[in-house]
Design an enzyme around this catalytic site. Structure first.
Site, mmCIF file in Angstrom:
data_model
loop_
_atom_site.group_PDB
_atom_site.id
_atom_site.type_symbol
_atom_site.label_atom_id
_atom_site.label_comp_id
_atom_site.label_asym_id
_atom_site.label_seq_id
_atom_site.Cartn_x
_atom_site.Cartn_y
_atom_site.Cartn_z
ATOM 1 N N TYR A 64 -56.405 -9.513 -70.531
ATOM 2 C CA TYR A 64 -55.638 -8.748 -71.512
ATOM 3 C C TYR A 64 -54.699 -9.635 -72.327
ATOM 4 C CZ TYR A 64 -56.689 -3.901 -70.104
ATOM 5 O OH TYR A 64 -57.285 -2.694 -69.891
ATOM 6 N N LYS A 82 -64.153 -10.708 -58.442
ATOM 7 C CA LYS A 82 -65.553 -11.045 -58.739
ATOM 8 C C LYS A 82 -65.709 -12.534 -58.423
ATOM 9 C CE LYS A 82 -69.664 -10.077 -60.406
ATOM 10 N NZ LYS A 82 -70.621 -9.178 -59.742
ATOM 11 N N ASP A 95 -68.048 -4.882 -58.406
ATOM 12 C CA ASP A 95 -69.199 -3.978 -58.584
ATOM 13 C C ASP A 95 -69.430 -3.153 -57.322
ATOM 14 O OD1 ASP A 95 -69.879 -6.371 -57.363
ATOM 15 O OD2 ASP A 95 -71.813 -6.605 -58.368
ATOM 16 N N ASP A 115 -57.949 -1.401 -64.506
ATOM 17 C CA ASP A 115 -58.067 -0.428 -65.596
ATOM 18 C C ASP A 115 -59.339 0.392 -65.421
ATOM 19 O OD1 ASP A 115 -57.548 0.802 -68.136
ATOM 20 O OD2 ASP A 115 -59.105 -0.495 -68.987
ATOM 21 N N ASP A 154 -59.893 4.603 -63.892
ATOM 22 C CA ASP A 154 -60.568 5.697 -64.615
ATOM 23 C C ASP A 154 -61.682 6.268 -63.748
ATOM 24 O OD1 ASP A 154 -58.995 5.382 -66.927
ATOM 25 O OD2 ASP A 154 -60.724 5.677 -68.248
#
Ligand code: IPM
Ligand code: MG
Length: 372
Positions: A141, A190, A223, A247, A251
């Site tokens: 970001y 990751k 994942d 983020d 959601d």
């Protein structure tokens, strides 16, 4: 007591849900003898329109002076031109960074009555109660961005940077939270692909081993975590992860709660000495431009963000709990905005829901109701 709260309604449904949260805060303040003084300030698209700047200096000054910040949402199609140099979201990222709010706490504890609003099977949702701690002021970001256009192709880059100290401090916040809950930490990265994630895993491993050896720690690739969140959500307690993964995963996690409209968040920095940390409190939903101005936005995420503000930045735990119980009772009573009521049930407005919570909140401040 008297508290000053900087209010940043922002765009879309932001002003409606912040208004609803204030109504409930005033009800709890009235019942408990606190005076909340709100100071409104500009942020996001509304601020771009008024001043050309998504985060004017005056807003930052006001937020620094206030005891806490309550925010609605930013963004909308009006300001969505991908070529625009100034974007509403820059205001949100800048205020998080300016106030040093590096840890974003997003609790997910679905209310049983809302199980039918979730596409997941009700039995999967039983006992789900976790908090995602999202790193909020680093990562992709905030790294440099570039765009190069050549005769044959266009190229864009976003740099993802993390330092060990940034990872350490958010890990400690997550570990302390896990200590106060069920004692389990899941770190998400990751590490099979990204160097920032390999550093992330190294640091989390070291901090948990040296400083929090009694916690149960698991590491998941992002994942896999996305899958486990819907396969075994009840097994999570505290999840700590970097900015962008947090983020996306939150959601996804909102699906467990029945609607993204009910999830609150708290963004906090380092607590200064014995003082309570300054914080920014906002629902995790966005500005929802398609329903803005219709009076049907779900205010529960904003109202519960207000409760988090009372608990974390103002030290008003009983008052925070009273709001949470009044929200639960309102949901139980079937008063719900269209996102939750679906085809069936009575569809309430934003104000109906806020008033229902406000009317109930005083009773939960009484000691005999607190014990129940
Ligand atoms: C959130 C939002 C913001 C983010 C956007 C509006 C910049 O999606 O708070 O989750 O990505 O952090
Ligand atoms: Mg988001």
């Amino acid at each position: 007591m008297r508290f000053t709260i900087a209010c940043l309604p922002g765009d879309g449904i932001g002003p409606e849900v912040v208004g609803a949260a204030k109504l409930v805060l005033d009800a709890v303040g009235g019942a408990a003898g606190h005076d909340f003084v709100y100071q409104d300030a500009l942020i996001g698209g509304a601020s771009v329109d008024a001043t050309g700047d998504p985060l004017p200096d005056e807003t930052v000054r006001l937020c620094r002076r206030a005891d806490a910040v309550l925010l609605g949402a930013v963004g909308g199609p009006r300001w969505d031109d991908p070529r625009a140099r100034v974007r509403p979201e820059q205001g949100l990222l800048a205020i998080r960074r300016e106030l040093g709010l590096f840890a974003n706490l997003r609790p997910v504890a679905p209310h049983p009555r809302l199980a039918s609003a979730s596409p997941l099977k009700a039995e999967l949702l039983r006992d789900v109660d976790f908090v995602v701690v999202r790193e909020l002021t680093g990562g992709i970001y905030f790294g440099d961005k570039s765009r190069t256009e050549t005769a044959t192709d266009d190229v864009a880059t976003d740099l993802c940077i993390y330092s060990a100290s940034e990872i350490e401090r958010v890990t400690r916040v997550a570990c302390r939270l896990a200590e106060s809950r069920r004692g389990k930490l899941t770190s998400v990265d990751k590490a099979n692909v990204l160097e920032t994630s390999r550093l992330w895993r190294e640091v989390v491993t070291r901090v948990t081993r040296d400083e929090f050896p009694h916690l149960e720690v698991e590491h998941l690739l992002v994942d896999a975590c996305a899958m486990h969140l819907v396969m075994r959500p009840a097994t999570f307690d505290v999840i700590v992860t970097e900015n962008m993964f947090g983020d996306i995963l939150t959601d996804e996690a909102s699906v467990l709660a029945g609607s993204i409209g009910v999830l609150p968040s708290a963004s906090v920095g380092e607590s200064r000495g014995g003082n309570l940390p300054k914080g920014l409190y906002e629902p995790i939903h966005g500005s929802a431009p398609t329903i803005a101005g219709k009076g049907i936005a779900n205010p529960i995420g904003a109202i519960l963000s207000g409760a988090m503000m009372l608990r974390i930045s103002l030290g008003l735990d009983a008052e925070a709990r009273a709001i949470e119980r009044a929200v639960a009772e309102t949901i139980d009573s079937g008063v719900a905005t269209p996102d939750l009521a679906g085809g069936s049930g009575r569809q309430a407005s934003t104000t109906d829901v806020a008033e229902s919570v406000a009317q109930r909140v005083g009773a939960f401040l009484l000691p005999e109701r607190v014990i129940v």
